[in-house]
Design a protein around this motif. Structure first.
Motif, PDB file in Angstrom:
ATOM      1  N   TYR A  67       8.807 -27.787   4.825  1.00 30.50           N
ATOM      2  CA  TYR A  67       9.364 -29.003   5.445  1.00 30.50           C
ATOM      3  C   TYR A  67       8.824 -30.253   4.758  1.00 30.50           C
ATOM      4  O   TYR A  67       9.564 -31.212   4.511  1.00 30.50           O
ATOM      5  CB  TYR A  67       9.013 -28.998   6.930  1.00 30.50           C
ATOM      6  CG  TYR A  67       9.302 -30.294   7.643  1.00 30.50           C
ATOM      7  CD1 TYR A  67      10.611 -30.719   7.852  1.00 30.50           C
ATOM      8  CD2 TYR A  67       8.259 -31.085   8.112  1.00 30.50           C
ATOM      9  CE1 TYR A  67      10.869 -31.911   8.513  1.00 30.50           C
ATOM     10  CE2 TYR A  67       8.502 -32.275   8.771  1.00 30.50           C
ATOM     11  CZ  TYR A  67       9.810 -32.688   8.963  1.00 30.50           C
ATOM     12  OH  TYR A  67      10.065 -33.868   9.617  1.00 30.50           O
ATOM     13  N   SER A 120      15.357 -29.737   7.450  1.00 29.26           N
ATOM     14  CA  SER A 120      14.905 -29.859   8.837  1.00 29.26           C
ATOM     15  C   SER A 120      13.729 -28.922   9.105  1.00 29.26           C
ATOM     16  O   SER A 120      13.575 -27.897   8.431  1.00 29.26           O
ATOM     17  CB  SER A 120      16.051 -29.540   9.793  1.00 29.26           C
ATOM     18  OG  SER A 120      16.416 -28.170   9.694  1.00 29.26           O
ATOM     19  N   THR A 155      13.280 -27.029  11.723  1.00 26.11           N
ATOM     20  CA  THR A 155      13.733 -25.733  12.252  1.00 26.11           C
ATOM     21  C   THR A 155      14.203 -24.813  11.132  1.00 26.11           C
ATOM     22  O   THR A 155      13.931 -23.611  11.132  1.00 26.11           O
ATOM     23  CB  THR A 155      14.869 -25.936  13.266  1.00 26.11           C
ATOM     24  OG1 THR A 155      15.886 -26.763  12.682  1.00 26.11           O
ATOM     25  CG2 THR A 155      14.341 -26.607  14.537  1.00 26.11           C
ATOM     26  N   ALA A 156      14.918 -25.376  10.141  1.00 22.89           N
ATOM     27  CA  ALA A 156      15.349 -24.558   9.008  1.00 22.89           C
ATOM     28  C   ALA A 156      14.148 -24.078   8.198  1.00 22.89           C
ATOM     29  O   ALA A 156      14.124 -22.943   7.708  1.00 22.89           O
ATOM     30  CB  ALA A 156      16.310 -25.346   8.117  1.00 22.89           C
ATOM     31  N   VAL A 177      12.640 -21.202   9.944  1.00 24.28           N
ATOM     32  CA  VAL A 177      13.428 -19.988   9.686  1.00 24.28           C
ATOM     33  C   VAL A 177      12.931 -19.317   8.412  1.00 24.28           C
ATOM     34  O   VAL A 177      12.706 -18.102   8.369  1.00 24.28           O
ATOM     35  CB  VAL A 177      14.928 -20.330   9.576  1.00 24.28           C
ATOM     36  CG1 VAL A 177      15.707 -19.136   9.026  1.00 24.28           C
ATOM     37  CG2 VAL A 177      15.482 -20.736  10.934  1.00 24.28           C
ATOM     38  N   VAL A 214      16.184 -19.482  14.306  1.00 18.92           N
ATOM     39  CA  VAL A 214      17.612 -19.673  14.067  1.00 18.92           C
ATOM     40  C   VAL A 214      18.272 -20.311  15.292  1.00 18.92           C
ATOM     41  O   VAL A 214      19.127 -21.212  15.156  1.00 18.92           O
ATOM     42  CB  VAL A 214      18.294 -18.335  13.711  1.00 18.92           C
ATOM     43  CG1 VAL A 214      19.811 -18.460  13.766  1.00 18.92           C
ATOM     44  CG2 VAL A 214      17.868 -17.875  12.329  1.00 18.92           C
ATOM     45  N   ALA A 218      17.459 -23.893  15.152  1.00 17.52           N
ATOM     46  CA  ALA A 218      18.223 -24.565  14.101  1.00 17.52           C
ATOM     47  C   ALA A 218      19.680 -24.748  14.493  1.00 17.52           C
ATOM     48  O   ALA A 218      20.338 -25.698  14.059  1.00 17.52           O
ATOM     49  CB  ALA A 218      18.131 -23.774  12.801  1.00 17.52           C
ATOM     50  N   PHE A 231      24.546 -24.190   7.353  1.00 20.10           N
ATOM     51  CA  PHE A 231      23.108 -24.074   7.582  1.00 20.10           C
ATOM     52  C   PHE A 231      22.379 -24.877   6.505  1.00 20.10           C
ATOM     53  O   PHE A 231      22.700 -24.769   5.317  1.00 20.10           O
ATOM     54  CB  PHE A 231      22.671 -22.610   7.527  1.00 20.10           C
ATOM     55  CG  PHE A 231      21.282 -22.387   8.044  1.00 20.10           C
ATOM     56  CD1 PHE A 231      21.064 -21.994   9.357  1.00 20.10           C
ATOM     57  CD2 PHE A 231      20.175 -22.588   7.221  1.00 20.10           C
ATOM     58  CE1 PHE A 231      19.787 -21.796   9.838  1.00 20.10           C
ATOM     59  CE2 PHE A 231      18.896 -22.406   7.696  1.00 20.10           C
ATOM     60  CZ  PHE A 231      18.694 -22.008   9.011  1.00 20.10           C
ATOM     61  N   ARG A 274      20.861 -23.357   2.796  1.00 26.15           N
ATOM     62  CA  ARG A 274      20.739 -21.897   2.889  1.00 26.15           C
ATOM     63  C   ARG A 274      20.515 -21.263   1.526  1.00 26.15           C
ATOM     64  O   ARG A 274      19.701 -20.341   1.368  1.00 26.15           O
ATOM     65  CB  ARG A 274      21.981 -21.313   3.544  1.00 26.15           C
ATOM     66  CG  ARG A 274      21.946 -19.792   3.717  1.00 26.15           C
ATOM     67  CD  ARG A 274      23.228 -19.298   4.400  1.00 26.15           C
ATOM     68  NE  ARG A 274      23.144 -17.873   4.687  1.00 26.15           N
ATOM     69  CZ  ARG A 274      23.509 -16.911   3.837  1.00 26.15           C
ATOM     70  NH1 ARG A 274      23.958 -17.240   2.627  1.00 26.15           N
ATOM     71  NH2 ARG A 274      23.401 -15.642   4.179  1.00 26.15           N
TER      72      ARG A 274
END
Length: 530
Positions: free
Chosen positions: A102, A109, A111-112, A115, A164, A167, A372, A375
């Protein structure tokens, strides 16, 4: 459906794994390298990992094989370090690696990033344990690595699902994440505990080896599917069932047990070979999605993530293994101090594997109505982390172990322990034989009774003979000579039977019966002297 690519994958990976047995390089590393090399060959099919195949169809049998071959008693003795690594470390790595990514990647983000942290959190111990067995690591280290690999996938998959959901904007909270983790863990444990006794009961009651082995092959898939059906951890359910079945395998019919061992060895060999080759073959798939990023930036991200992944494991492992003996006299008296070498080699044995790639490919393409976040970059970083840990840590792990100078396993002491155990068993068997022969219902001609006694005596003496001197001319031990002579005389009989079949004196059905009898005798001779 074109099955040729699948056949080429299985046949090629099996051939490379077989060749690796004659080379100093562990098979997993050679398979990954071969996959990378083949991925550049024009015309090679696209071998994209499908998480809907890997997780429910490949992971359960691999976990089942590893768990049945593990020692329940050893794992129970190492439950604290195994839990700290399989649960604590995975969650720690998820947070640390996620936060680092991050901060590293602009616009990504949190949250991503988390993940991705969950994706690369679980180490795969297949390569590490292959090296450990080859160089002779202490059994405690091997047990900890095996125990960690059995359970860490469950933690990582649950953390991935929570991340996930966050996210995707589904209102995930810390409390909800903890609740989902507890539901998955306790649910998987409950499903495993519920299934293990009736499944073992069926294994013991089914006497036909062919039917029993078919049933055995279905067990891990059934346990995984049953747990996932109630939103519990299929990984934990498979491991619990397999540990119980492995611990009680002695209760199964001997013919079933022998066939089952051979079948599962073949299954594990094929699947492990194929999945490590698949790791290398993902290179074209990953590179297709990274074209939007500047090459220098992507490489910098990959190197930085690799460094964080490696460092985070050291940061967690040393306190997890060293602090409990320092603060608890009870733990210190039971386990002693791990020193600095055991945590170091466990930290360095944190190679990632196919589960991380399978989870990465299950990252959804869209969340909350849009794509997403980055990704393709996350797939590339997962691939680079898996390859980096396998190549850097996997290749250097044998050297690290040798430099740390772990004490070698005392083979003579192990053989003495085996000989004493066999002597106790043989004495008990001889007493039981005397009791049975004393009963008129069990009367046998003297030559047959003496043959039974000779078998017990041969089995008792065979272990002690391994401690004896070698032959001055051939250099063979007594048991090596015994095996060679047994093999030669049985081969002579086999040639006569084939010659009689060719002369039409006996038919093929009788030949198969006679050859099977010889095969069993030869196998018994090898097991007797093993």
């Amino acid at each position: 459906m074109d099955v040729m690519p699948l056949l080429l994958l299985v046949a090629g990976s099996a051939a490379i794994a077989a060749a690796a047995r004659r080379l100093p390089v562990p098979a997993p590393l050679l398979l990954v390298a071969a996959g990378l090399a083949v991925s550049f060959v024009p015309g090679v099919p696209d071998y994209t990992l499908d998480p809907h195949v890997v997780l429910p169809l490949v992971l359960p049998p691999l976990l089942h094989t590893a768990a049945t071959e593990s020692s329940y008693l050893d794992l129970r003795a190492q439950l604290r370090p195994v839990a700290l690594l399989s649960v604590g470390y995975v969650l720690f790595a998820t947070l640390v690696v996620g936060w680092a990514l991050y901060e590293l990647v602009p616009g990504l983000s949190l949250t991503a990033a988390l993940v991705f942290g969950a994706v690369v959190a679980p180490p795969d111990a297949v390569a590490a344990t292959a090296v450990a067995r080859r160089v002779g690591l202490p059994s405690r280290v091997t047990t900890i690595l095996q125990g960690e690999s059995l359970l860490n996938d469950a933690t990582a998959i649950t953390a991935f699902r929570v991340a996930v959901a966050a996210a995707a904007g589904e209102g995930a909270t810390w409390a909800g994440g903890v609740g989902e983790f507890l539901l998955a863990a306790l649910g998987g444990l409950t499903v495993g505990l519920v299934l293990m006794v009736p499944l073992h009961w069926l294994r013991v009651r089914v006497r036909e080896a062919l039917l029993q082995n078919t049933f055995s092959l279905l067990i891990p898939f059934f346990a995984y599917a049953a747990a996932e059906q109630v939103h519990a951890s299929g990984v934990i359910a498979v491991v619990v069932v397999a540990l119980f079945l492995g611990h009680r395998s002695w209760e199964v019919d001997f013919a079933t047990r022998l066939q089952e061992a051979a079948v599962w060895k073949m299954v594990a060999f094929v699947l492990e070979s194929a999945v490590f080759a698949l790791i290398g073959l993902q290179l074209p798939v990953v590179l297709r999605g990274i074209h939007a990023y500047h090459g220098g930036d992507a490489l910098w991200y990959a190197l930085a993530v690799f460094a964080v992944v490696v460092a985070a494991r050291f940061v967690w492992v040393y306190p997890a293994l060293c602090l409990p003996p320092l603060v608890s006299a009870r733990i210190r008296a039971r386990e002693g101090s791990p020193g600095w070498r055991v945590p170091f080699v466990i930290s360095w044995a944190g190679m990632r594997g196919v589960v991380s790639l399978a989870i990465a490919f299950s990252i959804p393409h869209t969340v909350d109505g849009g794509e997403f976040p980055q990704r393709d970059l996350l797939l590339f970083l997962t691939f680079s982390t898996v390859i980096g840990t396998l190549v850097v840590q996997g290749v250097t792990l044998p050297l690290v172990i040798r430099l740390l100078r772990f004490p070698r396993r005392d083979e003579r002491a192990a053989t003495l322990a085996e000989a004493n155990a066999q002597a106790q068993a043989s004495r008990a068997a001889e007493q039981r034989l005397d009791e049975l022969l004393a009963d008129d219902c069990n009367a046998l001609p003297a030559p047959l009774a003496e043959r039974l006694r000779a078998v017990l005596e041969r089995r008792r003496d065979s272990v002690w003979e391994r401690l004896g001197q070698t032959h001055p001319v051939t250099g063979e031990s007594v048991d090596d000579t015994y095996r060679r002579l047994s093999r030669d005389v049985i081969e002579t009989e086999r040639e006569v039977f084939v010659r009689l079949r060719d002369a039409r004196y006996i038919d093929d059905e009788m030949l198969r019966t006679l050859l099977r009898r010889l095969d069993l005798e030869e196998a018994a001779a090898y097991r007797e002297m093993a």
